[in-house]
Design a protein around this motif. Sequence first.
Motif, mmCIF file in Angstrom:
data_model
loop_
_atom_site.group_PDB
_atom_site.id
_atom_site.type_symbol
_atom_site.label_atom_id
_atom_site.label_comp_id
_atom_site.label_asym_id
_atom_site.label_seq_id
_atom_site.Cartn_x
_atom_site.Cartn_y
_atom_site.Cartn_z
ATOM 1 N N GLN A 195 -25.544 -1.289 11.428
ATOM 2 C CA GLN A 195 -26.766 -0.627 11.858
ATOM 3 C C GLN A 195 -26.483 0.815 12.272
ATOM 4 O O GLN A 195 -27.274 1.729 11.997
ATOM 5 N N ALA A 196 -25.339 1.036 12.950
ATOM 6 C CA ALA A 196 -24.974 2.388 13.373
ATOM 7 C C ALA A 196 -24.722 3.288 12.163
ATOM 8 O O ALA A 196 -25.135 4.449 12.130
ATOM 9 N N GLU A 197 -24.051 2.748 11.130
ATOM 10 C CA GLU A 197 -23.795 3.527 9.926
ATOM 11 C C GLU A 197 -25.096 3.883 9.221
ATOM 12 O O GLU A 197 -25.278 5.004 8.739
ATOM 13 N N VAL A 198 -26.005 2.925 9.145
ATOM 14 C CA VAL A 198 -27.301 3.169 8.499
ATOM 15 C C VAL A 198 -28.071 4.240 9.249
ATOM 16 O O VAL A 198 -28.712 5.115 8.657
ATOM 17 N N ALA A 199 -27.998 4.187 10.599
ATOM 18 C CA ALA A 199 -28.719 5.174 11.414
ATOM 19 C C ALA A 199 -28.192 6.572 11.151
ATOM 20 O O ALA A 199 -28.962 7.540 11.046
ATOM 21 N N VAL A 200 -26.882 6.735 11.030
ATOM 22 C CA VAL A 200 -26.292 8.042 10.759
ATOM 23 C C VAL A 200 -26.741 8.556 9.395
ATOM 24 O O VAL A 200 -27.098 9.726 9.222
ATOM 25 N N VAL A 201 -26.744 7.673 8.395
ATOM 26 C CA VAL A 201 -27.156 8.080 7.049
ATOM 27 C C VAL A 201 -28.620 8.465 7.034
ATOM 28 O O VAL A 201 -29.029 9.454 6.406
ATOM 29 N N GLU A 202 -29.442 7.694 7.737
ATOM 30 C CA GLU A 202 -30.881 7.971 7.766
ATOM 31 C C GLU A 202 -31.177 9.324 8.417
ATOM 32 O O GLU A 202 -32.089 10.046 8.017
#
Length: 289
Positions: free
Chosen positions: A181-188
């Motif tokens: 979830q943290a990785e997705v948030a950074v990409v978003e």
Amino acid sequence: MNTKFFSIVLTCFIATTVFAQSNINNYKYVIVPNKFDFLKEDNQYQINALTEFLFNKYGFEALMEGSDYPEDLSQNRCLALISDVIEDSGMLKTKLKVELKDCNNKLVFTSSMGESREKEFSTAFNLALRDAFKSIEALNYKYEPSINSIGTASQPQVKTEATEEIQQLKKEIQVLKQEKQAEVAVVEQAKPEVPKVVVKEVIPVAQKQDNQVAVIEGVSNVLYAQAIDNGFQLVDSSPKVVYRIKNSNLKDVYLVEGKSAIIYKKGDDWVVEYYSGDTLVQEALNIKF
């Protein structure tokens, strides 16, 4: 003096025999290898088959190496002794003895030396082996489970450790989910905002609000279990490999290879359990073992 010495030797022999008997009685199975070191081929002269036959004849439950093992033996290899036949032949005699070792390769029992003066190998080996088994016959073997000899007393601890392992696995799944979830948030955050259209497939589920567990029901496709090293592969009717599952220390609980998921038996049903977002999903599977 000679009488006294003979009495001491006889006493030691009786004590050794009683100890060996009580020790061997704690083991449920005997595994016979397909080939002994002194032979050139598997079951040459039918010696391996004869060894299995003689163990069964004298009360043991003998199994050939690589055969389908009983469930309790598959879960605990220390229930079985490993047999071996050793040759110590001379110019005029064929000599064989039988050894039994435990799962840690520790020698548990050695038979007396069986002998034969026959010249033909097949006959000589047969007679010498039968002669060696006379000391095994004298043991009057009868299986008696022991909590001290093969670690049965530690089973509750093993079960506890397996349960803790599953709990630890669930924690690791949760950590992986949070990291994802943290990785997705950074990409978003790095992407420009654009209108998004989200299409979801609606799947009927029974939602349990307290623990956020989604149970997907009505799974009818049959998966067939095929044995592999340390577990099974589950294939559909195609056949296509759907899951590869590995054994754990807990009965009817498997770890899914390559996925953060477990498969276990719940009542009469099999369930695959994994996280989907913040929801713990339990999906029913129709597995045929």
